[in-house]
Design a protein around this motif. Structure first.
Motif, short mmCIF file in Angstrom:
data_model
loop_
_atom_site.label_atom_id
_atom_site.label_comp_id
_atom_site.label_asym_id
_atom_site.label_seq_id
_atom_site.Cartn_x
_atom_site.Cartn_y
_atom_site.Cartn_z
N LEU A 89 13.39 -12.53 -6.53
CA LEU A 89 12.48 -11.47 -6.04
C LEU A 89 12.60 -11.25 -4.54
O LEU A 89 11.73 -10.60 -3.93
N SER A 90 13.64 -11.81 -3.91
CA SER A 90 13.79 -11.70 -2.46
C SER A 90 13.98 -10.25 -2.02
O SER A 90 13.70 -9.91 -0.86
N GLY A 91 14.47 -9.39 -2.91
CA GLY A 91 14.60 -7.99 -2.55
C GLY A 91 13.26 -7.34 -2.22
O GLY A 91 13.19 -6.39 -1.43
N ILE A 92 12.19 -7.86 -2.81
CA ILE A 92 10.84 -7.36 -2.52
C ILE A 92 10.17 -8.21 -1.45
O ILE A 92 9.59 -7.68 -0.50
N LEU A 93 10.27 -9.53 -1.59
CA LEU A 93 9.56 -10.43 -0.69
C LEU A 93 10.11 -10.41 0.73
O LEU A 93 9.38 -10.70 1.68
N CYS A 94 11.39 -10.09 0.89
CA CYS A 94 12.00 -10.09 2.23
C CYS A 94 12.21 -8.69 2.78
O CYS A 94 12.88 -8.52 3.80
N ASP A 95 11.68 -7.69 2.11
CA ASP A 95 11.82 -6.31 2.57
C ASP A 95 10.79 -6.05 3.68
O ASP A 95 9.58 -6.13 3.45
N SER A 96 11.26 -5.77 4.87
CA SER A 96 10.36 -5.54 6.01
C SER A 96 9.52 -4.28 5.84
O SER A 96 8.48 -4.15 6.50
N ARG A 97 9.93 -3.38 4.98
CA ARG A 97 9.16 -2.15 4.76
C ARG A 97 8.03 -2.35 3.76
O ARG A 97 7.18 -1.48 3.61
N MET A 98 8.04 -3.47 3.06
CA MET A 98 7.03 -3.73 2.04
C MET A 98 5.78 -4.33 2.69
O MET A 98 5.87 -5.27 3.47
N PRO A 99 4.60 -3.82 2.39
CA PRO A 99 3.37 -4.39 2.96
C PRO A 99 3.16 -5.84 2.53
O PRO A 99 3.54 -6.24 1.41
N ASN A 100 2.57 -6.63 3.40
CA ASN A 100 2.32 -8.04 3.08
C ASN A 100 1.37 -8.21 1.90
O ASN A 100 1.44 -9.20 1.18
#
Length: 220
Positions: A89-100
């Motif tokens: 799931l690193s594509g979501i967890l490490c995406d800087s554009r994704m809200p925390n």
């Protein structure tokens, strides 16, 4: 061992009578030496003359079963499983554009259950909780793109992802499991094992003691 061999033969014949074949190479056995006897002189079970391989541990339903009453290997296995889930799931967890907030929800619903699976029955110690805490903080720091050189406290990182402390989730899981066991019938095996005391000089250190302390705090 003769009784084990007899039960093994019955189990083998019952399966093969229904069209299932017991794999001679993958079937293994584990010996628990509670009497400190010499395990080398004890005959190993066999299937049709083929001796089974002896192992020191094996995985069953996601948990590591070992002769010694310790959870080091179980925690290690859970940590590896959680990292595999985190990387997937690193594509979501490490995406800087994704809200925390979204990252925190993904972590709480996908990664943390893999890390704490089966923890409600673990005889936890402070060192064991610390291992889980370190693993979780590493995951959250990587997800937030934060390193130790940034000198940001762990509490702030947890707050940004809305993730509770590990020991709080462990307590929640144990109390949930405790209530589930207490609702069982009195003759159920799991409830009987909880009611069996190991002696007054050795009080419960896991679920029973935790529930008693929680009840005392509420009464105060």
């Amino acid at each position: 061992m003769a009784e084990v061999q007899s039960d093994l033969i019955i189990w083998q014949k019952s399966l093969e009578r229904r069209g299932l074949r017991v794999n001679r190479e993958k079937t293994v056995y584990m010996y628990c030496n509670f009497s400190n006897a010499n395990a080398n002189v004890i005959p190993c079970p066999s299937i049709e003359g083929s001796p089974l391989k002896r192992v020191e541990e094996f995985k069953y339903l996601g948990s590591i079963v070992a002769p010694k009453a310790c959870i080091e290997r179980d925690i290690q296995n859970r940590t590896q499983t959680a990292w595999l889930k985190w990387r997937s799931l690193s594509g979501i967890l490490c995406d800087s554009r994704m809200p925390n907030k979204i990252k925190g929800n993904v972590y709480k619903r996908a990664v943390r259950p893999a890390l704490l699976y089966g923890s409600e029955c673990w005889p936890m110690r402070k060192t064991d909780e610390q291992k889980l805490h370190v693993t979780e903080i590493k995951m959250l720091r990587w997800s937030g793109g934060v390193s130790r050189t940034d000198k940001i406290r762990n509490n702030y990182i947890r707050g940004s992802f809305k993730v509770a402390m590990v020991h709080e989730k462990l307590r929640e899981n144990r109390l949930r499991w405790y209530g589930h066991v207490m609702r069982r019938d009195d003759d159920h095996m799991t409830k009987k094992s909880y009611e069996h005391r190991r002696g007054e000089e050795r009080p419960w250190t896991t679920t029973n003691n935790l529930a008693a302390n929680t009840k005392k705090r509420h009464e105060i």
